[in-house]
Design a protein around this motif. Structure first.
Motif, mmCIF file in Angstrom:
data_model
loop_
_atom_site.group_PDB
_atom_site.id
_atom_site.type_symbol
_atom_site.label_atom_id
_atom_site.label_comp_id
_atom_site.label_asym_id
_atom_site.label_seq_id
_atom_site.Cartn_x
_atom_site.Cartn_y
_atom_site.Cartn_z
ATOM 1 N N PRO A 1 0.863 -1.360 -0.045
ATOM 2 C CA PRO A 1 -0.096 -0.069 -0.152
ATOM 3 C C PRO A 1 0.857 1.319 -0.146
ATOM 4 O O PRO A 1 2.093 1.250 0.462
ATOM 5 N N LYS A 2 0.222 2.161 -0.371
ATOM 6 C CA LYS A 2 0.762 3.644 -0.496
ATOM 7 C C LYS A 2 1.570 3.895 0.818
ATOM 8 O O LYS A 2 1.041 3.535 1.773
ATOM 9 N N LYS A 3 2.913 4.357 0.783
ATOM 10 C CA LYS A 3 3.562 4.938 1.908
ATOM 11 C C LYS A 3 4.349 3.846 2.504
ATOM 12 O O LYS A 3 5.378 4.024 3.375
ATOM 13 N N VAL B 1 3.864 4.989 -12.951
ATOM 14 C CA VAL B 1 2.907 5.970 -12.262
ATOM 15 C C VAL B 1 1.575 5.259 -12.583
ATOM 16 O O VAL B 1 1.196 4.293 -12.740
ATOM 17 N N SER B 2 0.529 5.919 -11.548
ATOM 18 C CA SER B 2 -0.646 5.373 -11.377
ATOM 19 C C SER B 2 -1.536 5.166 -12.253
ATOM 20 O O SER B 2 -1.189 5.610 -13.790
ATOM 21 N N CYS B 3 -2.627 4.472 -12.371
ATOM 22 C CA CYS B 3 -3.293 4.268 -13.435
ATOM 23 C C CYS B 3 -4.014 5.252 -14.047
ATOM 24 O O CYS B 3 -4.005 5.511 -15.697
ATOM 25 N N ASN B 4 -4.504 6.429 -13.488
ATOM 26 C CA ASN B 4 -4.868 7.496 -14.401
ATOM 27 C C ASN B 4 -3.661 8.230 -14.994
ATOM 28 O O ASN B 4 -3.859 8.749 -15.977
ATOM 29 N N SER C 1 -5.610 18.462 -9.603
ATOM 30 C CA SER C 1 -5.661 17.106 -8.900
ATOM 31 C C SER C 1 -4.113 16.740 -9.502
ATOM 32 O O SER C 1 -3.768 16.986 -10.375
ATOM 33 N N HIS C 2 -3.548 15.550 -8.406
ATOM 34 C CA HIS C 2 -2.125 15.313 -8.613
ATOM 35 C C HIS C 2 -1.682 14.864 -10.099
ATOM 36 O O HIS C 2 -0.547 14.663 -10.381
ATOM 37 N N GLN C 3 -2.799 13.877 -10.778
ATOM 38 C CA GLN C 3 -2.436 13.184 -11.968
ATOM 39 C C GLN C 3 -1.800 14.103 -13.033
ATOM 40 O O GLN C 3 -0.954 13.684 -13.688
ATOM 41 N N GLY C 4 -2.255 15.316 -13.211
ATOM 42 C CA GLY C 4 -1.806 16.419 -14.453
ATOM 43 C C GLY C 4 -0.146 16.314 -14.044
ATOM 44 O O GLY C 4 0.751 16.430 -14.787
HETATM 45 O O1 LIG Z 1 -7.020 4.208 -8.052
HETATM 46 C C1 LIG Z 1 -5.983 4.247 -7.646
HETATM 47 O O2 LIG Z 1 -5.755 4.375 -6.254
HETATM 48 P P1 LIG Z 1 -6.493 4.846 -5.181
HETATM 49 O O3 LIG Z 1 -6.445 3.777 -4.636
HETATM 50 O O4 LIG Z 1 -5.762 6.075 -4.703
HETATM 51 O O5 LIG Z 1 -7.694 5.422 -5.804
HETATM 52 C C2 LIG Z 1 -5.034 4.376 -8.802
HETATM 53 O O6 LIG Z 1 -3.679 4.047 -8.108
HETATM 54 C C3 LIG Z 1 -5.048 5.889 -9.451
HETATM 55 O O7 LIG Z 1 -4.680 6.614 -8.581
HETATM 56 P P2 LIG Z 1 -4.554 8.213 -8.943
HETATM 57 O O8 LIG Z 1 -5.916 8.987 -8.611
HETATM 58 O O9 LIG Z 1 -3.381 8.687 -8.056
HETATM 59 O O10 LIG Z 1 -3.922 8.332 -10.395
#
Ligand SMILES: O=C(OP(=O)(O)O)[C@H](O)COP(=O)(O)O
Ligand SMILES: NC(=O)C1=CN([C@@H]2O[C@H](COP(=O)(O)OP(=O)(O)OC[C@H]3O[C@@H](n4cnc5c(N)ncnc54)[C@H](OP(=O)(O)O)[C@@H]3O)[C@@H](O)[C@H]2O)C=CC1
Length: 349
Positions: A91-93, A142-145, A196-199
């Motif tokens: 998970p994150k972090k 990088v993330s999905c978005n 938002s952070h994606q851009g």
């Molecule tokens: O759906 C996601 O994670 P999330 O659990 O933070 O919602 C993907 O990692 C996309 O995250 P983002 O909104 O940081 O691009």
């Protein structure tokens, strides 16, 4: 490397980790060394049934995993000892703390979008910057978005059409497996910061993108939807814009006229196509919802967040492992092994 196969460890066997493990197992030039986690419930029991070597990621987890009857192959250090590359899907972090552990074990490391660009100093989307990852010690997929943004805006940029882009992201509230634990009902929750952070995150891959994103969390859990307004470098036709997307990897067209009218339609389609877990690795871009007016383009696409970063992760393993220097060759190999398509209904090739 072992017999020219990159040996891959997966740490964190959740939404992303289990898919990475399956995808690695499908690659002829990779071998799955094993997976590690801290949980002992159905998730890891299934991993055991699949025959994966299971490792306890922490000292505390070792006891609970053993007590639950999981056939442990060892701890994290023992997993790292038999790997060339580790994909951290914790998970994150949590992941950031692991970086030094991986470096000390002499194992290259790949992180995911929940971590910051600063952790590795390199953020990865295969079609944009595979070459700069070759031979590196670590990178971040990088993330999905953000992956979807780089794929689509990168396609317009490669065609010389992109001036600037403004997008709205309608995000799923939670992943399906955890929908009982967190979720949003009957409302929308705007994210507090604009952009938002994606851009900004997309600029960690393509630094000169002129892009701004606004994000909203919605009360569904299937996937994300983006709507975009793009200013082109010159007046263009609809066909030119479609051709730019068609020329790029990992973007598949869908059409309302085929009954694909909403997020749930493509989710159903993936199941009907027999995709593993119903996964969609491609960005699904609505061909018949795309409009071009002079130098302005407008379009909408779907991001199946649970799977879109899996092909990128496989390419990142090849780049760090140094076994393929040609980005296109790696992308083609990954996509063939997983079964990515340019079009789910019609023959576009
Ligand atoms: O759906 C996601 O994670 P999330 O659990 O933070 O919602 C993907 O990692 C996309 O995250 P983002 O909104 O940081 O691009
Ligand atoms: N979910 C998604 O759609 C996407 C996620 N990402 C990114 O991928 C990464 C992983 O996310 P996701 O797969 O959703 O996470 P999940 O929560 O689904 O899976 C993480 C797994 O790691 C376990 N874990 C917790 N702590 C440790 C530890 N110290 N060592 C080993 N394993 C641990 C978790 O256990 P427990 O449940 O007990 O915490 C869980 O089983 C994140 O960076 C995320 O931002 C990127 C794209 C899309």
């Amino acid at each position: 490397m072992c017999l020219n196969k990159v040996r891959v460890a997966v740490n964190g066997y959740g939404v992303i980790g289990k898919r990475v493990a399956d995808a690695v197992a499908l690659q002829e030039d990779m071998a799955l060394a094993g997976v590690a986690d801290v949980v002992h419930d159905y998730r890891l029991q299934v991993a055991a049934q699949r025959g994966f070597a299971i490792h306890a990621a922490t000292f505390e987890a070792e006891g609970t995993m053993r007590a639950a009857g999981l056939p442990l192959a060892g701890n994290l250090a023992e997993l790292l000892a038999k790997a060339d590359v580790v994909v951290d899907c914790t998970p994150k972090k949590v992941a950031a703390i692991n970086k030094e552990v991986y470096a000390a074990a002499g194992v290259k490391s790949i992180f995911h979008g929940g971590e910051s660009h600063a952790l590795t100093g390199h953020s990865f989307v295969a079609q944009a910057n595979y070459a700069s990852a070759i031979g590196r010690e670590s990178t971040r997929v990088v993330s999905c978005n953000t992956t979807s943004i780089v794929r689509t805006l990168g396609a317009l940029r490669t065609a010389g059409l992109l001036k600037r882009a403004r997008g709205t992201l309608i995000r799923r509230a939670s992943d399906p497996w955890e929908a009982h634990a967190e979720g949003i009902i009957n409302t929308l929750v705007p994210e507090k910061a604009i952009p938002s952070h994606q851009g900004p995150d997309a600029r960690t891959v393509i630094p000169d993108l002129d892009v701004v994103t606004i994000a909203v969390k919605a009360s569904h859990n299937s996937s994300h939807l983006h709507t975009w307004w793009v200013e082109l470098t010159r007046p263009a036709t609809r066909d030119e814009v479609l051709a730019a997307f068609r020329a790029a990897p990992r973007i598949a067209f869908v059409r309302s006229s085929d009954g694909l009218v909403a997020l749930n339609s493509t989710v159903e389609l993936m199941a009907d196509l027999g995709r593993p877990r119903g996964d969609m690795w491609e960005v699904a871009l609505w061909e018949d919802v795309l409009a071009v007016d002079g130098d302005q383009a407008y379009y909408t696409y779907q991001v199946f967040n649970q799977a879109i970063v899996i092909p990128e992760t496989i390419d990142a393993i090849r780049a760090l492992g140094g076994i393929e220097s040609d980005p296109s060759a790696s992308i083609a190999r990954t996509d063939a092994a997983l079964g990515l398509r340019h079009d789910f209904i019609h023959d576009r090739d």
